[in-house]
Design a protein around this motif. Structure first.
Motif, PDB file in Angstrom:
ATOM      1  N   ALA A  73      88.855  -1.276 -26.743  1.00  0.00           N
ATOM      2  CA  ALA A  73      88.068  -1.195 -25.518  1.00  0.00           C
ATOM      3  C   ALA A  73      87.546  -2.585 -25.220  1.00  0.00           C
ATOM      4  CB  ALA A  73      86.913  -0.241 -25.731  1.00  0.00           C
ATOM      5  N   ASN A  74      87.446  -2.928 -23.956  1.00  0.00           N
ATOM      6  CA  ASN A  74      86.927  -4.254 -23.621  1.00  0.00           C
ATOM      7  C   ASN A  74      85.403  -4.232 -23.499  1.00  0.00           C
ATOM      8  OD1 ASN A  74      87.267  -7.074 -22.657  1.00  0.00           O
ATOM      9  ND2 ASN A  74      86.261  -6.207 -20.880  1.00  0.00           N
ATOM     10  N   VAL A  75      84.780  -5.301 -23.928  1.00  0.00           N
ATOM     11  CA  VAL A  75      83.357  -5.487 -23.669  1.00  0.00           C
ATOM     12  C   VAL A  75      83.163  -6.923 -23.189  1.00  0.00           C
ATOM     13  CG1 VAL A  75      82.530  -3.817 -25.370  1.00  0.00           C
ATOM     14  CG2 VAL A  75      82.852  -6.176 -26.050  1.00  0.00           C
ATOM     15  N   SER A  76      82.197  -7.136 -22.310  1.00  0.00           N
ATOM     16  CA  SER A  76      81.925  -8.490 -21.844  1.00  0.00           C
ATOM     17  C   SER A  76      80.487  -8.868 -22.142  1.00  0.00           C
ATOM     18  CB  SER A  76      82.199  -8.602 -20.344  1.00  0.00           C
ATOM     19  OG  SER A  76      83.571  -8.360 -20.103  1.00  0.00           O
ATOM     20  N   MET A  77      80.312 -10.113 -22.550  1.00  0.00           N
ATOM     21  CA  MET A  77      78.975 -10.583 -22.950  1.00  0.00           C
ATOM     22  C   MET A  77      78.695 -11.945 -22.351  1.00  0.00           C
ATOM     23  SD  MET A  77      79.395  -9.906 -26.992  1.00  0.00           S
ATOM     24  CE  MET A  77      81.135 -10.194 -27.051  1.00  0.00           C
ATOM     25  N   VAL A  78      77.407 -12.181 -22.086  1.00  0.00           N
ATOM     26  CA  VAL A  78      77.009 -13.512 -21.638  1.00  0.00           C
ATOM     27  C   VAL A  78      76.379 -14.214 -22.837  1.00  0.00           C
ATOM     28  CG1 VAL A  78      75.506 -14.796 -20.081  1.00  0.00           C
ATOM     29  CG2 VAL A  78      76.605 -12.683 -19.297  1.00  0.00           C
ATOM     30  N   HIS A  79      76.829 -15.424 -23.139  1.00  0.00           N
ATOM     31  CA  HIS A  79      76.260 -16.163 -24.269  1.00  0.00           C
ATOM     32  C   HIS A  79      75.946 -17.593 -23.844  1.00  0.00           C
ATOM     33  CE1 HIS A  79      75.389 -17.276 -28.349  1.00  0.00           C
ATOM     34  NE2 HIS A  79      76.294 -18.238 -28.330  1.00  0.00           N
ATOM     35  N   ASN A  80      74.753 -18.024 -24.207  1.00  0.00           N
ATOM     36  CA  ASN A  80      74.310 -19.347 -23.804  1.00  0.00           C
ATOM     37  C   ASN A  80      74.506 -20.360 -24.934  1.00  0.00           C
ATOM     38  OD1 ASN A  80      72.289 -21.585 -23.275  1.00  0.00           O
ATOM     39  ND2 ASN A  80      72.146 -20.394 -21.389  1.00  0.00           N
ATOM     40  N   VAL A  81      75.234 -21.445 -24.638  1.00  0.00           N
ATOM     41  CA  VAL A  81      75.380 -22.539 -25.611  1.00  0.00           C
ATOM     42  C   VAL A  81      74.876 -23.807 -24.955  1.00  0.00           C
ATOM     43  CG1 VAL A  81      76.958 -23.866 -27.064  1.00  0.00           C
ATOM     44  CG2 VAL A  81      77.436 -21.480 -26.614  1.00  0.00           C
ATOM     45  N   LYS A  82      73.943 -24.460 -25.603  1.00  0.00           N
ATOM     46  CA  LYS A  82      73.357 -25.711 -25.104  1.00  0.00           C
ATOM     47  C   LYS A  82      72.963 -25.603 -23.635  1.00  0.00           C
ATOM     48  CE  LYS A  82      75.558 -28.667 -28.491  1.00  0.00           C
ATOM     49  NZ  LYS A  82      76.924 -28.542 -28.935  1.00  0.00           N
ATOM     50  N   GLY A  83      72.289 -24.528 -23.292  1.00  0.00           N
ATOM     51  CA  GLY A  83      71.768 -24.366 -21.936  1.00  0.00           C
ATOM     52  C   GLY A  83      72.786 -23.877 -20.911  1.00  0.00           C
ATOM     53  N   LEU A 247      79.833 -16.761 -31.723  1.00  0.00           N
ATOM     54  CA  LEU A 247      80.140 -17.005 -30.311  1.00  0.00           C
ATOM     55  C   LEU A 247      80.168 -18.508 -30.012  1.00  0.00           C
ATOM     56  CD1 LEU A 247      78.301 -14.044 -28.509  1.00  0.00           C
ATOM     57  CD2 LEU A 247      80.690 -14.219 -29.189  1.00  0.00           C
ATOM     58  N   ASN A 248      79.314 -19.270 -30.687  1.00  0.00           N
ATOM     59  CA  ASN A 248      79.402 -20.733 -30.535  1.00  0.00           C
ATOM     60  C   ASN A 248      80.784 -21.225 -30.969  1.00  0.00           C
ATOM     61  OD1 ASN A 248      76.747 -20.728 -29.810  1.00  0.00           O
ATOM     62  ND2 ASN A 248      76.008 -21.998 -31.507  1.00  0.00           N
ATOM     63  N   MET A 249      81.259 -20.664 -32.085  1.00  0.00           N
ATOM     64  CA  MET A 249      82.574 -21.072 -32.610  1.00  0.00           C
ATOM     65  C   MET A 249      83.671 -20.722 -31.602  1.00  0.00           C
ATOM     66  SD  MET A 249      84.343 -20.155 -36.298  1.00  0.00           S
ATOM     67  CE  MET A 249      84.453 -18.380 -36.225  1.00  0.00           C
ATOM     68  N   SER A 250      83.561 -19.540 -31.012  1.00  0.00           N
ATOM     69  CA  SER A 250      84.581 -19.123 -30.038  1.00  0.00           C
ATOM     70  C   SER A 250      84.556 -20.031 -28.805  1.00  0.00           C
ATOM     71  CB  SER A 250      84.339 -17.663 -29.648  1.00  0.00           C
ATOM     72  OG  SER A 250      85.207 -17.311 -28.615  1.00  0.00           O
ATOM     73  N   ILE A 251      83.369 -20.287 -28.310  1.00  0.00           N
ATOM     74  CA  ILE A 251      83.267 -21.107 -27.095  1.00  0.00           C
ATOM     75  C   ILE A 251      83.760 -22.529 -27.357  1.00  0.00           C
ATOM     76  CG2 ILE A 251      81.562 -22.182 -25.529  1.00  0.00           C
ATOM     77  CD1 ILE A 251      80.140 -19.332 -25.676  1.00  0.00           C
ATOM     78  N   THR A 252      83.461 -23.050 -28.547  1.00  0.00           N
ATOM     79  CA  THR A 252      83.887 -24.412 -28.858  1.00  0.00           C
ATOM     80  C   THR A 252      85.390 -24.500 -29.143  1.00  0.00           C
ATOM     81  OG1 THR A 252      81.746 -24.615 -29.935  1.00  0.00           O
ATOM     82  CG2 THR A 252      83.284 -26.432 -30.287  1.00  0.00           C
ATOM     83  N   HIS A 253      85.946 -23.497 -29.813  1.00  0.00           N
ATOM     84  CA  HIS A 253      87.321 -23.656 -30.306  1.00  0.00           C
ATOM     85  C   HIS A 253      88.370 -22.798 -29.624  1.00  0.00           C
ATOM     86  CE1 HIS A 253      86.091 -26.451 -33.376  1.00  0.00           C
ATOM     87  NE2 HIS A 253      85.050 -25.669 -33.605  1.00  0.00           N
ATOM     88  N   HIS A 254      87.975 -21.782 -28.880  1.00  0.00           N
ATOM     89  CA  HIS A 254      88.973 -21.004 -28.140  1.00  0.00           C
ATOM     90  C   HIS A 254      89.131 -21.627 -26.748  1.00  0.00           C
ATOM     91  CE1 HIS A 254      88.328 -17.266 -30.842  1.00  0.00           C
ATOM     92  NE2 HIS A 254      89.430 -17.897 -31.188  1.00  0.00           N
ATOM     93  N   PRO A 255      90.336 -21.562 -26.190  1.00  0.00           N
ATOM     94  CA  PRO A 255      90.552 -22.179 -24.877  1.00  0.00           C
ATOM     95  C   PRO A 255      89.998 -21.314 -23.745  1.00  0.00           C
ATOM     96  CG  PRO A 255      92.549 -21.104 -25.620  1.00  0.00           C
ATOM     97  CD  PRO A 255      91.562 -20.958 -26.741  1.00  0.00           C
TER      98      PRO A 255
END
Ligand code: GDP
Length: 468
Positions: A73-83, A247-255
């Motif tokens: 199932a899909n889920v969507s999330m908002v995550h804040n990194v460095k503002g 989530l920081n790892m995903s945002i930094t390393h996933h395209p």
């Protein structure tokens, strides 16, 4: 009225550099559901107290009872990194061998995956299968080593032995990447502690760490062991919350989808890359003609069938007329929606680079290519697993047999993951699918939409693995 969170999601889905589409790849019982719940709770989508206990992603009551995850199932999330806010669309892929088809489909819709392994068991056969599926679709991996609390409490490892254990798991994952990844990605996509593409922790106790996070916050392996010896792991979860680190790892390393589609589209779509549509797909262009690939059909009590999938190009609105390239039919979009946590929210329009839900695509099947006009469809989604559940099906009235044969032939053509064996003499045919739910949907369609009175046998499970 649209609430604040939905508004944020709608805004972010147009900022392509802020989007990550990801899936979790794991062996059954390694903690994927607990881990996903943790991410959702951290992103404010469910209460943190309930994380790990609520099993939000196990939508169906029977799944929660059986304790295994059936659907992706899909889920969507908002995550804040460095503002900066980011939108993470996460598909929970099941780890059980029985539902291998769902895993493959999920990989079509995402650009990055988190390989999740249990620290005690390490890489298992199913982990390997899922990594293979991810790499085939050019989905970039990072690694999460889960259940580290067990290493400390049950196995009683020293900090040194703990690190050695991690290195063994990382080496094993990299060996797989080396063997399986296409040329050009074998070295580039290896995971490493120093690169920041490995994290470890306990989904059950809500904490995680990466090398960077340990350095930034001055946390050592000894601190982790001490936290358990002093019965203080809650403190650790406050200092190093799982969702933050992961989530920081995903945002930094996933395209993001624009970067990913540039190399993924030539691999999974074989049309003319210099055509208008080809350019639209490569650039993930919201102004190009729409191209949508459904990867999961979910029955919604109110809306009916919802096709969840990846919009690779263009924008889709309610009322748009679209063309299904495998079924060779036109149909009209009734609703378009995004996900807020695990909840589907109807919106005005959805745009390229996201995982969205569409209602009204009559008799849609996974792996279909939905577009405005007739186009070259996406490469068919190949299943590493063959259909594993079989049911016999026959018409209650003998006079309906020719119609049933015709309907079954049609279904076999439209749904690439179903196998039909027709016996025109006895009237008893066999249909094999990826799971019970899959066959239930087909049976329901035959009864309600085709108006045929049929009876089926209880399911027979056959495990058959083929070379992917
Ligand atoms: P899935 O099959 O991969 O979705 O796994 P689940 O999330 O259902 O977890 C399987 C079992 O492992 C459950 O009993 C969880 O409570 C347990 N579990 C998950 N994460 C951890 C962890 O970090 N530490 C420990 N000790 N148990 C965990």
């Amino acid at each position: 009225m649209v609430d604040e969170k939905t508004e944020k999601i709608q805004k972010l889905m147009k900022q392509k550099d802020k989007i990550r589409n990801i899936a979790i790849a794991a062996h059954i019982d390694h903690g994927k559901t607990t881990f996903s719940d943790n991410l959702l709770a951290g992103a404010g989508m469910i209460s943190e107290e309930l994380a790990g206990k609520q099993l939000v992603l196990d939508f169906h009551g029977d799944e929660a009872e059986r304790g295994i995850t059936i659907d992706s199932a899909n889920v969507s999330m908002v995550h804040n990194v460095k503002g900066e806010d980011h939108l993470i669309n996460l598909i929970d892929t099941p780890g059980h061998v029985d539902f291998g088809g769902d895993v493959t489909r999920a990989m079509r819709a995402v650009d990055g995956c988190i390989i999740l392994t249990c620290a005690v068991e390490g890489v298992m056969p199913q982990t390997e299968t899922v990594v293979r599926q991810a790499l085939k679709e050019l989905v970039k991996p990072v690694l999460f080593i889960n259940k580290v609390d067990r290493l400390i409490k049950e196995v009683k490892l020293t900090p040194q032995a703990m690190q050695e254990k991690f290195i063994k798991i990382i080496d094993h994952v990299n060996e797989l990447i080396e063997n399986i990844a296409p040329e050009g990605y074998k070295e580039k996509w290896k995971v490493g502690v120093g690169e920041g593409t490995v994290a470890f922790g306990s989904a059950f106790h809500n904490w995680a760490l990466s090398f960077d996070y340990m350095k930034e916050h001055n946390i050592t392996f000894k601190d982790v062991i001490d936290a358990y010896e002093n019965d203080n792991h809650k403190e650790l979860a406050k200092k190093a919350p799982l969702h933050e680190v992961v989530l920081n790892m995903s945002i930094t390393h996933h395209p993001n989808p624009v970067d990913a589609q540039e190399y993924r589209v030539p691999k999974i779509w074989h049309g003319d890359l210099n055509s208008e549509l080809g350019k639209g797909l490569i650039n993930c262009d919201p102004n190009a003609e729409p191209t949508f690939v459904p990867i999961k059909i979910v029955i919604d009590k109110h809306a009916g069938e919802v096709a969840a999938g990846r919009l690779f190009s263009g924008t889709i609105k309610q009322g748009d007329e679209v063309y299904m390239n495998l079924a060779k039919r036109k149909t009209r979009v009734q609703q378009v929606s995004v996900y807020k946590g695990a909840q589907r929210v109807v919106v005005d329009e959805v745009s390229a680079g996201n995982i969205v839900g569409i209602v009204g695509l009559k008799n849609i099947f996974v792996g279909e290519t939905v577009s405005k006009n007739e186009v070259e469809p996406f490469e068919s989604i190949k299943h590493i697993f063959e259909p594993v559940i079989t049911k016999s099906i026959e018409a209650k009235k003998a006079a309906d047999l020719p119609k049933l044969v015709e309907v079954l032939k049609q279904i076999g053509k439209e749904d690439p993951s179903i196998r039909i064996e027709i016996n025109e003499q006895t009237g008893e045919s066999l249909m094999s699918g990826m799971g019970e739910l899959h066959l239930e949907i087909i049976e329901n369609r035959i009864k309600t939409e085709k108006g045929l009175d049929v009876k089926t046998s209880p399911p027979i499970v056959v495990y058959r693995e083929t070379v992917g």
